[in-house]
Motif scaffolding. Structure first.
Motif, PDB file in Angstrom:
ATOM      1  N   VAL A  80       0.850  -1.194   0.000  1.00  0.00           N
ATOM      2  CA  VAL A  80       0.000   0.000   0.000  1.00  0.00           C
ATOM      3  C   VAL A  80       0.882   1.238   0.000  1.00  0.00           C
ATOM      4  CG1 VAL A  80      -1.697   1.337   1.312  1.00  0.00           C
ATOM      5  CG2 VAL A  80      -1.957  -1.143   1.122  1.00  0.00           C
ATOM      6  N   SER A  81       1.797   1.323   0.998  1.00  0.00           N
ATOM      7  CA  SER A  81       2.758   2.431   1.077  1.00  0.00           C
ATOM      8  C   SER A  81       3.766   2.131   2.185  1.00  0.00           C
ATOM      9  CB  SER A  81       2.053   3.764   1.379  1.00  0.00           C
ATOM     10  OG  SER A  81       1.495   3.755   2.684  1.00  0.00           O
ATOM     11  N   THR A  82       4.872   2.870   2.161  1.00  0.00           N
ATOM     12  CA  THR A  82       5.883   2.699   3.210  1.00  0.00           C
ATOM     13  C   THR A  82       5.338   3.109   4.561  1.00  0.00           C
ATOM     14  OG1 THR A  82       7.672   3.127   1.627  1.00  0.00           O
ATOM     15  CG2 THR A  82       8.194   3.378   3.961  1.00  0.00           C
ATOM     16  N   ILE A  83       4.581   4.188   4.615  1.00  0.00           N
ATOM     17  CA  ILE A  83       4.031   4.646   5.889  1.00  0.00           C
ATOM     18  C   ILE A  83       2.959   3.690   6.392  1.00  0.00           C
ATOM     19  CG2 ILE A  83       2.245   6.108   4.853  1.00  0.00           C
ATOM     20  CD1 ILE A  83       4.304   6.755   8.061  1.00  0.00           C
ATOM     21  N   ALA A  84       2.227   3.053   5.489  1.00  0.00           N
ATOM     22  CA  ALA A  84       1.227   2.063   5.910  1.00  0.00           C
ATOM     23  C   ALA A  84       1.901   0.869   6.566  1.00  0.00           C
ATOM     24  CB  ALA A  84       0.389   1.603   4.717  1.00  0.00           C
ATOM     25  N   LEU A  85       3.019   0.420   5.982  1.00  0.00           N
ATOM     26  CA  LEU A  85       3.762  -0.694   6.569  1.00  0.00           C
ATOM     27  C   LEU A  85       4.306  -0.314   7.936  1.00  0.00           C
ATOM     28  CD1 LEU A  85       5.093  -3.470   6.521  1.00  0.00           C
ATOM     29  CD2 LEU A  85       6.953  -2.496   5.156  1.00  0.00           C
ATOM     30  N   SER A 216      -8.055  -9.716   2.570  1.00  0.00           N
ATOM     31  CA  SER A 216      -7.025  -8.673   2.664  1.00  0.00           C
ATOM     32  C   SER A 216      -6.698  -8.140   1.270  1.00  0.00           C
ATOM     33  CB  SER A 216      -5.758  -9.225   3.325  1.00  0.00           C
ATOM     34  OG  SER A 216      -5.980  -9.517   4.675  1.00  0.00           O
ATOM     35  N   TRP A 217      -6.511  -9.037   0.330  1.00  0.00           N
ATOM     36  CA  TRP A 217      -6.243  -8.611  -1.048  1.00  0.00           C
ATOM     37  C   TRP A 217      -7.418  -7.811  -1.591  1.00  0.00           C
ATOM     38  CZ3 TRP A 217      -9.175 -10.107  -5.354  1.00  0.00           C
ATOM     39  CH2 TRP A 217      -8.681  -9.643  -6.591  1.00  0.00           C
ATOM     40  N   LEU A 218      -8.637  -8.293  -1.347  1.00  0.00           N
ATOM     41  CA  LEU A 218      -9.825  -7.644  -1.892  1.00  0.00           C
ATOM     42  C   LEU A 218     -10.016  -6.241  -1.324  1.00  0.00           C
ATOM     43  CD1 LEU A 218     -12.419  -7.836  -3.610  1.00  0.00           C
ATOM     44  CD2 LEU A 218     -13.554  -8.830  -1.614  1.00  0.00           C
ATOM     45  N   LEU A 219      -9.974  -6.120  -0.005  1.00  0.00           N
ATOM     46  CA  LEU A 219     -10.280  -4.834   0.628  1.00  0.00           C
ATOM     47  C   LEU A 219      -9.098  -3.862   0.594  1.00  0.00           C
ATOM     48  CD1 LEU A 219     -12.722  -6.508   1.616  1.00  0.00           C
ATOM     49  CD2 LEU A 219     -12.568  -5.280   3.789  1.00  0.00           C
ATOM     50  N   LYS A 222      -7.460  -4.340  -3.940  1.00  0.00           N
ATOM     51  CA  LYS A 222      -8.423  -4.275  -5.044  1.00  0.00           C
ATOM     52  C   LYS A 222      -9.407  -3.123  -4.874  1.00  0.00           C
ATOM     53  CE  LYS A 222     -10.169  -6.147  -8.820  1.00  0.00           C
ATOM     54  NZ  LYS A 222      -9.377  -6.218 -10.080  1.00  0.00           N
ATOM     55  N   LEU A 223      -9.988  -3.000  -3.662  1.00  0.00           N
ATOM     56  CA  LEU A 223     -10.969  -1.936  -3.413  1.00  0.00           C
ATOM     57  C   LEU A 223     -10.318  -0.659  -2.860  1.00  0.00           C
ATOM     58  CD1 LEU A 223     -13.934  -4.002  -1.878  1.00  0.00           C
ATOM     59  CD2 LEU A 223     -13.555  -3.313  -4.263  1.00  0.00           C
ATOM     60  N   GLY A 224      -9.014  -0.733  -2.528  1.00  0.00           N
ATOM     61  CA  GLY A 224      -8.296   0.464  -2.102  1.00  0.00           C
ATOM     62  C   GLY A 224      -8.648   0.980  -0.729  1.00  0.00           C
ATOM     63  N   TRP A 225      -9.082   0.104   0.179  1.00  0.00           N
ATOM     64  CA  TRP A 225      -9.445   0.548   1.524  1.00  0.00           C
ATOM     65  C   TRP A 225      -8.226   0.809   2.402  1.00  0.00           C
ATOM     66  CZ3 TRP A 225     -14.350  -2.147   3.890  1.00  0.00           C
ATOM     67  CH2 TRP A 225     -15.429  -1.982   3.019  1.00  0.00           C
ATOM     68  N   GLY A 226      -7.061   0.332   2.020  1.00  0.00           N
ATOM     69  CA  GLY A 226      -5.836   0.594   2.763  1.00  0.00           C
ATOM     70  C   GLY A 226      -5.879   0.084   4.191  1.00  0.00           C
TER      71      GLY A 226
END
Length: 499
Positions: A80-85, A216-219, A222-226
């Motif tokens: 998703v992003s470095t900050i998300a990780l 997890s992949w879907l939300l 795929k759906l961009g819920w982050g």
């Protein structure tokens, strides 16, 4: 060999001979006596290995599946992003890790009580113990809510960057349901483990993991819920496990161990709280130790890269430690059952088999990691700087895997024997008086960075492992069997009388 001033029996034993009497213990014919030949040892080793793996195999699988829920969430967060990780890693390691240490630790009190009660034939007490644990742990969870609500200012107060603290703080608020899932899950785990009902837990965990990966992949992607998607799926997965395990318990397969809800669960609560807190302190000091490693990395230069790289290594280490946690659960059940049944030599031999097996597994896992050190970082991050640091840290990670594959097995023996308070003092000295100060000196004063912090803290783990080995070596196992009988009587059961 002498243990605590008492003459003890040899470690290597055969269950086909009648053991001599002891001043504090007279064994059943099911206990094992000194081995006379290599062939006897080999035969007994495989007999005990079969018993251990009957428990350890499904327990390892269950531990890996449950740990993988958070680990897979981190994997998707890295895409998703470095900050998300960084946010998921810090929340998972600091906030959830702190609470996990308390809840898992308090739940581990049931390993001693349920395991020894089951070994002594006091099966009816298992359900009562589990309900007492639920009452105490959910009361504790209400207090722990403050950590989730105040996560952002707390992380800033301990020196995390504002960006990481804000993101992790928002994610922590979304993860409150997971806290209460922990409080129900761990008592049920110990309740089922004591009865060797591991396969049901494994199937439930496997189903949860498959659904977790899919959603997890879907939300998240795929759906961009982050991060919102990460929280929704992670919470739902843990509660799926809880509902599945409780449904299994209600199905009647546990027999006398579960006879319904009972007011007896509210009796002797304060004494149960003390035992639970002793277990919690012992386990918390271990869980928080590794949590602190990621926390200290947040103070280094280029904090986001350091935290991300170290969290990936801890993720891998966590997966491998789940193998030893499975062996931990198995040897804890074996030791507590055999002590409850007054079979001290069998308990001692179970430890030997578990330690040898864990060392071999740790070496194998480390070799695999070294061989694929250039490839596996791509699974966790798209950032080249993060991947390079992970490759550099891999040799240290491999060494850590070998050491940490043995240490949980020794802790499992401590839990099975009821030594939580003594081991808590050992952990304080080895981890917090020796390991952390040495890591800080190497990492900051001598400027070795992440490698220095990790090296110092690993030294603390090595010292703790050596001390546990010494404690076990000096233990009078006949006396431990006698103490197990007293413990069962104290907590409401009546141990069977041995001839």
């Amino acid at each position: 060999m002498e243990d605590n001033g008492h003459q003890t029996q040899p470690l290597l034993t055969s269950r086909h001979q009648t053991p001599p009497d002891s001043a504090v213990f007279k064994a059943d014919s099911d206990d094992i006596a000194p081995i006379a030949a290599v062939g006897d040892f080999t035969r007994e080793f495989f007999i005990e290995s079969k018993k251990l793996w009957y428990l350890a195999g499904p327990a390892i699988f269950t531990s890996i599946c449950q740990y993988s829920l958070g680990a897979i969430t981190q994997v998707f967060s890295g895409h998703v992003s470095t900050i998300a990780l960084a946010a998921v890693s810090v929340e998972n390691s600091v906030i959830a890790g702190f609470c996990l240490g308390i809840t898992y630790g308090m739940g581990s009190a049931l390993e001693t009580l349920c395991g020894q009660a089951y070994g002594a034939g006091q099966v009816h007490m298992l359900g009562v113990y589990m309900q007492r644990s639920w009452v105490i742990m959910n009361s504790t969870a209400i207090l722990l809510l403050l950590l989730y609500v105040l996560a952002e200012p707390l992380l800033k107060a301990i020196g995390q960057t504002a960006t990481i603290s804000e993101a992790a703080g928002k994610f922590a608020l979304l993860m409150i349901p997971q806290l209460f899932a922990y409080t129900f899950n761990y008592p049920m785990q110990k309740f089922l483990q004591a009865q060797s009902k591991i396969m049901a837990m494994a199937w439930i965990a496997a189903a949860a993991l498959l659904l977790h990966v899919l959603f997890s992949w879907l939300l998240m992607l795929k759906l961009g819920w982050g991060l919102v998607g990460a929280a929704v799926v992670l919470n739902a997965s843990w509660w799926f496990i809880d509902v599945g395990q409780f449904a299994y318990i209600l199905s009647g397969t546990c027999g006398e161990a579960w006879s319904g809800f009972s007011l007896e669960a509210f009796r002797n609560l304060w004494g149960f709280v003390r035992l639970s807190l002793a277990s919690a302190v012992m386990l918390c000091l271990e869980v928080w130790y590794f949590m602190a490693l990621i926390l200290f990395a947040g103070y280094l230069k280029n904090a986001e890269v350091s935290v991300d790289a170290l969290s990936i290594c801890m993720n891998i280490l966590g997966w491998t430690i789940m193998v030893s946690f499975g062996m931990n659960a198995a040897v804890s059940v074996r030791v507590s059952n055999e002590l409850g049944a007054s079979h001290p030599r069998t308990a001692k031999f179970s430890l030997l088999v578990a330690v040898v097996t864990s060392i071999l597994i740790g070496i194998l896992l480390s070799l695999v990691l070294i061989i694929f050190r250039e490839q596996y970082p791509f699974l966790f991050s798209n950032d080249s700087a993060v991947r390079k640091m992970v490759v550099d840290l891999t040799p240290m990670l491999a060494l850590c895997i070998v050491i940490n594959n043995v240490q949980p097995v020794l802790s499992g023996v401590a839990v099975g024997a009821g030594w939580q308070t003594a081991v808590a003092y050992v952990n304080i000295a080895c981890y917090y008086i020796f390991g952390i100060p040495l890591g800080l000196v190497l990492g900051y004063v001598l400027d070795f960075g992440v490698m220095g912090i990790w090296s110092g803290m690993l030294s603390g783990t090595i010292l703790q492992t050596a001390v546990l080995f010494f404690m076990i070596y000096k233990t009078d196992w006949n006396k431990e069997a006698s103490l197990a009988e007293d413990r069962i009587k104290k907590w409401g059961g009546h141990s069977k009388t041995h001839a």
